[in-house]
Design an enzyme around this catalytic site. Sequence first.
Site, PDB file in Angstrom:
ATOM      1  N   ARG A   1      -6.035   6.552  -8.829  1.00 27.61           N
ATOM      2  CA  ARG A   1      -5.127   5.617  -8.543  1.00 27.61           C
ATOM      3  C   ARG A   1      -5.819   4.377  -8.732  1.00 27.61           C
ATOM      4  NH1 ARG A   1      -6.930   3.147  -3.492  1.00 27.61           N
ATOM      5  NH2 ARG A   1      -4.917   2.472  -3.031  1.00 27.61           N
TER       6      ARG A   1
ATOM      7  N   HIS B   1     -12.375   3.575   6.226  1.00 30.36           N
ATOM      8  CA  HIS B   1     -11.088   2.677   5.856  1.00 30.36           C
ATOM      9  C   HIS B   1     -10.627   1.879   7.041  1.00 30.36           C
ATOM     10  CE1 HIS B   1     -10.389   5.534   2.279  1.00 30.36           C
ATOM     11  NE2 HIS B   1     -10.087   4.296   1.905  1.00 30.36           N
TER      12      HIS B   1
ATOM     13  N   GLU C   1      -9.689  -1.797  -9.812  1.00 30.33           N
ATOM     14  CA  GLU C   1     -10.386  -0.680  -9.733  1.00 30.33           C
ATOM     15  C   GLU C   1      -9.482   0.464 -10.211  1.00 30.33           C
ATOM     16  OE1 GLU C   1     -12.714  -2.332  -5.822  1.00 30.33           O
ATOM     17  OE2 GLU C   1     -11.242  -0.659  -5.753  1.00 30.33           O
TER      18      GLU C   1
ATOM     19  N   TYR D   1      -6.371 -10.121   4.045  1.00 29.87           N
ATOM     20  CA  TYR D   1      -7.419  -9.089   3.984  1.00 29.87           C
ATOM     21  C   TYR D   1      -8.128  -8.948   2.608  1.00 29.87           C
ATOM     22  CZ  TYR D   1      -9.422  -4.365   3.045  1.00 29.87           C
ATOM     23  OH  TYR D   1     -10.433  -3.455   2.799  1.00 29.87           O
ATOM     24  N   LYS D   2      -7.412  -9.447   1.560  1.00 36.89           N
ATOM     25  CA  LYS D   2      -8.293  -9.558   0.236  1.00 36.89           C
ATOM     26  C   LYS D   2      -8.898 -10.844   0.117  1.00 36.89           C
ATOM     27  CE  LYS D   2      -4.655  -6.372  -1.791  1.00 36.89           C
ATOM     28  NZ  LYS D   2      -5.673  -5.516  -2.542  1.00 36.89           N
TER      29      LYS D   2
ATOM     30  N   TYR E   1       0.853  -1.217   0.106  1.00 34.13           N
ATOM     31  CA  TYR E   1       0.127   0.011   0.114  1.00 34.13           C
ATOM     32  C   TYR E   1       0.835   1.263  -0.067  1.00 34.13           C
ATOM     33  CZ  TYR E   1      -3.983  -3.148   1.782  1.00 34.13           C
ATOM     34  OH  TYR E   1      -4.933  -3.692   1.642  1.00 34.13           O
TER      35      TYR E   1
END
Lengths: 208, 346
Positions: free
Chosen positions: B223, B193, B265, B316-317, B37
């Site tokens: 982004r 978030h 995305e 997390y994903k 990240y």
Amino acid sequence: MGPATMSESLIEESILSRPTYGTLKIVPGLAHYFLADASGAECVIRVVQELPRDMMEKVHILYVPTPGEAALITSLYALGAKRFEHFPTIEEAVAKLGDWLSDAKMGSQLYLAGTEGLVGQGVAKGEECGLDHTAVQCEHRGSLARRVQCVHCKTMIEDVTTQPVKCPSCDLLLLVRDHYSRRLAAFQGVCINAEDPSEEIEIKEVFK
Amino acid sequence: MTIQFKDESFRGDFTYANSPSNIPRFPFPFPEDEYMYSTNIEPHHAARAGSPFENAFDVDEHYVAEMKDRALVLADDPGRCQALPHMETAGWDFLELVMVSKARDYPDLFKLTMDGDRWHWINKPLQIDDTFTFGDSSTLPCHPMEYIGRQVQGDHAILDQRDGNLWMDAGIITAQADWSLDFDIGMNFFEWHAPVPLAHELGVFQRALKFLLTLPQGQPSRRLNWTLTVNPRLDTSPENYPKWGPDRMTVTPENIGEKVHLRVELQTFWRLPRSNAILFPIRTYLMAMNEVVTQPKWGRRLHRVMRDLRPELVDYKGLSRYHPILVEWLSQFDDGAPTSPGIFPD
Ligand code: HEM
């Protein structure tokens, strides 16, 4: 809601959507509204009994007793607030709070004390009635039971003490996340074995 | 340029696929061989003819099918489209931005005629021909955000700006990577978030918010974000997790190339003129592993990124169940050769 003071709170800090709690303290205001349940009653008593007599005209108290309990009702009544009312459920007390706040003056202060479910719903009502968040104080007391929204069928489940919890409406077994919505005053519940529904998961008491 | 719109599904029989000519224009999200990240925000300038960065709102061969899938989701769950009462002006801002941009960038597909407040909008691919009064919601069949949101690929959140923060006060969200608008509506930037691991500690969100609060009108940014999805399913909402969660159990070394999709995305950020809100389009692109590895640079790089991905991100994903098989499968496309910088194929 101000910075967390951990001394009198049982809740550990975790992810950022979770509320933080402090210790009730009277601040100057045109009116002071209190909402508490049985575990928060002593916080209300602690701060209100310090007030000079002539300030009691500005104090309004709502209370949700545990069923059958009377001693705390008597003590709260004896404080001599301008208004004191008690209700059997959080929902009814919060609805009454909404009525009071909609007539309230600018410069009113809201004080919430007790379990996370009560405090969260009080915060949401205060926000809905246009109270600035700086005018709201919260003190967490008592059980760590959570109010949980099932993300699948949107049912609100009160007083959740276990991880996971079974949704009473859609029957899915829900992981209680730390992700918290102030608007809903609820934690998020997400199916814990959606990927493999045959997986057996032990239900444990964790929010006590 | 004419686009052949595909008749395809994102559920049930999953007939979605990319045409060979659509593959090289995929927004591959990794400019380097490793991923972590970061505050990876850049100006949303027109870049590379034919790429998804060429136009303000990219329209591709999946447009019509995606809009059909959105209509199915909304019919099933109206809570995927919500706006708090103060967000109507922002809805009109959004409608204007999309109509003006699409009519300018794709004149053969979209046409906008303005006669004062009387606007005439033609959307040829969706066979829409409507006249309405700009700013008067009674002249549209629904909220302006929903009206235009049903005609533009990607999910859209609209953020109100106040008290030095952004508030997710409206959105039309039917193709999300596992988050709930119904739960998150009304939250601020840090609250929605909150579930993301590591990034808060790295200061990613503090920097990103600071940047967004001063985003000027007319200077959009963008982004890329990514995850993996089993089957080309757009609606991977928490609401429907019991429907798509079991797909994660179906991945085998034999079917992984067609089952597992890189889900990217393209997120853009737009300051809106009347409401001062920020429009946040989340445009999702799906590509099967078999299609990704047709570009040798992407195959090599994806292997390295997946192999070295931090365990917190794997978790997390939601990749844990098939991550080891995927790394093993991808290794056949990695000969160890160096890769060129940047995201575009060689
Ligand atoms: C202002 C508009 C934005 C909105 C509405 C938005 C919304 C979201 C949401 C809903 C999630 C999912 C969180 C969950 O697990 O529930 C997310 C994830 C994330 N967001 Fe944002 N975001 C925005 C801007 C940004 C920006 C500017 C950054 C810049 C670094 C960023 C970085 C991330 C990252 C790193 C994740 C985790 C993604 C993953 O690993 O798949 N977001 N965002």
